[in-house]
Scaffold this motif. Structure first.
Motif, PDB file in Angstrom:
ATOM      1  N   ASP A 217      -9.616  13.520  18.562  1.00 27.97           N
ATOM      2  CA  ASP A 217      -9.005  12.201  18.401  1.00 27.97           C
ATOM      3  C   ASP A 217      -9.718  11.101  19.180  1.00 27.97           C
ATOM      4  OD1 ASP A 217      -8.233  12.723  21.009  1.00 27.97           O
ATOM      5  OD2 ASP A 217      -6.075  12.625  20.612  1.00 27.97           O
ATOM      6  N   GLU A 220     -13.404   8.227  15.448  1.00 29.02           N
ATOM      7  CA  GLU A 220     -13.181   7.995  14.032  1.00 29.02           C
ATOM      8  C   GLU A 220     -14.453   8.434  13.343  1.00 29.02           C
ATOM      9  OE1 GLU A 220     -11.965   4.299  11.038  1.00 29.02           O
ATOM     10  OE2 GLU A 220     -12.121   3.994  13.193  1.00 29.02           O
ATOM     11  N   CYS A 222     -16.867   9.688   9.625  1.00 29.63           N
ATOM     12  CA  CYS A 222     -17.136   9.756   8.196  1.00 29.63           C
ATOM     13  C   CYS A 222     -18.193  10.832   7.992  1.00 29.63           C
ATOM     14  CB  CYS A 222     -17.640   8.409   7.696  1.00 29.63           C
ATOM     15  SG  CYS A 222     -18.069   8.382   5.937  1.00 29.63           S
ATOM     16  N   CYS A 233     -19.768   9.224  13.866  1.00 27.41           N
ATOM     17  CA  CYS A 233     -18.565   9.082  14.677  1.00 27.41           C
ATOM     18  C   CYS A 233     -18.605   7.756  15.438  1.00 27.41           C
ATOM     19  CB  CYS A 233     -18.456  10.201  15.713  1.00 27.41           C
ATOM     20  SG  CYS A 233     -18.351  11.865  15.037  1.00 27.41           S
ATOM     21  N   LEU A 236     -13.631   6.079  20.133  1.00 24.15           N
ATOM     22  CA  LEU A 236     -12.428   5.245  20.190  1.00 24.15           C
ATOM     23  C   LEU A 236     -11.940   5.010  21.620  1.00 24.15           C
ATOM     24  CD1 LEU A 236     -10.432   6.785  17.189  1.00 24.15           C
ATOM     25  CD2 LEU A 236     -11.842   4.701  17.211  1.00 24.15           C
TER      26      LEU A 236
END
Length: 237
Positions: A217, A220, A222, A233, A236
Motif C-alpha cells: 500500500d 500506486e 500500473c 510504481c 505514496l
C-alpha cells in the motif's frame, strides 16, 4: 515475444504479437529514438546476451516518465551495455545524477564510448558491484532516504522484492520506480514444468514480486505489456 489472444468480458484483445510489436517500433519508437540510443542498440545487438537490454519502447516510456516528474537524481539497478542508462542520462538535467549499479563492467564498457560521445558521462556514477550491498550502504546514510526521484530496476528477477524494499526508501514520496521484465518472456503464465530449469527461480521470483508489490500500500502502480512487461510504481508515503 508472442502472446496468444486473450478475452476480456467476451471481447477479443490482442495483448501483443511480434508483428504488432514491430509495428509499434517502426511507427512510434524508432522515428523518435535519439541517434546515440540507436547507435548503442545496434552495438548491443551483436552481444551474446543482447536480449538483456531494455527494449526501445521501454526506453521511450522511461524518457517520458523522467520528464513528467522533472527527475534529477536517479538510481539504476542492472545496467548491461547501458541502453536504459543512456536513455535516463539524456532526459535529466545537465546537473542530474545517476547511480548505476552492475557487477558486469565488461558489458557496460560496450556502451561507454557512445555515452561519452553523447556528452552525458558526467551524470553517471557507475558502481561495479552486486546491488544489495550498495543499496544497504546508501541506506546507512539517512540523508539518502527519499533523495532520489526515479529508480529503474532490470537485474536478477529473484531479487526484485529485495530491491524494492530498499529502493522504495531511497525514492522520495511522489517519485517513480520502474521494474522491467515483469512478464519474463511469458514464463509467468507457463506451467513451471515447461520452463527451463535455470529459469524457474527467476520465474518464481517475478511472480512473487508482482504479488507482493500489488499488495504494497506504499505504492500506486500500473502493470503494462510494454517490452517484456513493466511495472511502474509511484511512492505514496
Amino acid at each position: 515475444m508472442d502472446f496468444a489472444d486473450a478475452k476480456v468480458k467476451g471481447n477479443p484483445v490482442i495483448l501483443q504479437s511480434q508483428e504488432l510489436f514491430d509495428y509499434l517500433l517502426e511507427t512510434s519508437v524508432y522515428p523518435r529514438e535519439p541517434a546515440a540510443l540507436k547507435e548503442l542498440r545496434e552495438a548491443t545487438a551483436s552481444h551474446s546476451h543482447a536480449f538483456y537490454a531494455a527494449t526501445p519502447d521501454v526506453g521511450q516510456l522511461m524518457a517520458l516518465m523522467l520528464k513528467l516528474i522533472n527527475a534529477k537524481k536517479t538510481i539504476e539497478i542492472g545496467v548491461f551495455t547501458g541502453y536504459s542508462l543512456l536513455a535516463t542520462a539524456l532526459n535529466i538535467p545537465e546537473d542530474g545524477e545517476i547511480i548505476a549499479i552492475d557487477p558486469d563492467r565488461k558489458a557496460y564498457e560496450v556502451g561507454v564510448p557512445i555515452i561519452e560521445k553523447a556528452g552525458v558521462m558526467k551524470k553517471i556514477k557507475f558502481i561495479e558491484s552486486p546491488a544489495l550491498p550498495v543499496l544497504d550502504k546508501l541506506l546507512e546514510d539517512k540523508s539518502n532516504e527519499g533523495s532520489f526521484d526515479f529508480a529503474f530496476v532490470d537485474a536478477d528477477k529473484n531479487n526484485y522484492y529485495n530491491y524494492h524494499q530498499r529502493v522504495i526508501k531511497l525514492v522520495k514520496v511522489g517519485g517513480l520506480l520502474m521494474y522491467d521484465n515483469t512478464l519474463f518472456g511469458g514464463a509467468v503464465i507457463a506451467p513451471e514444468a515447461e520452463v527451463e530449469d535455470y529459469k524457474r527461480p527467476f520465474r518464481r521470483g517475478t511472480i512473487e514480486f508482482t504479488k507482493a508489490v500489488v499488495a504494497d500500500d506504499r505504492v500506486e502502480l500500473c502493470h503494462i505489456c510494454s517490452g517484456d512487461g513493466v511495472i511502474i510504481c509511484k511512492r505514496l508515503y
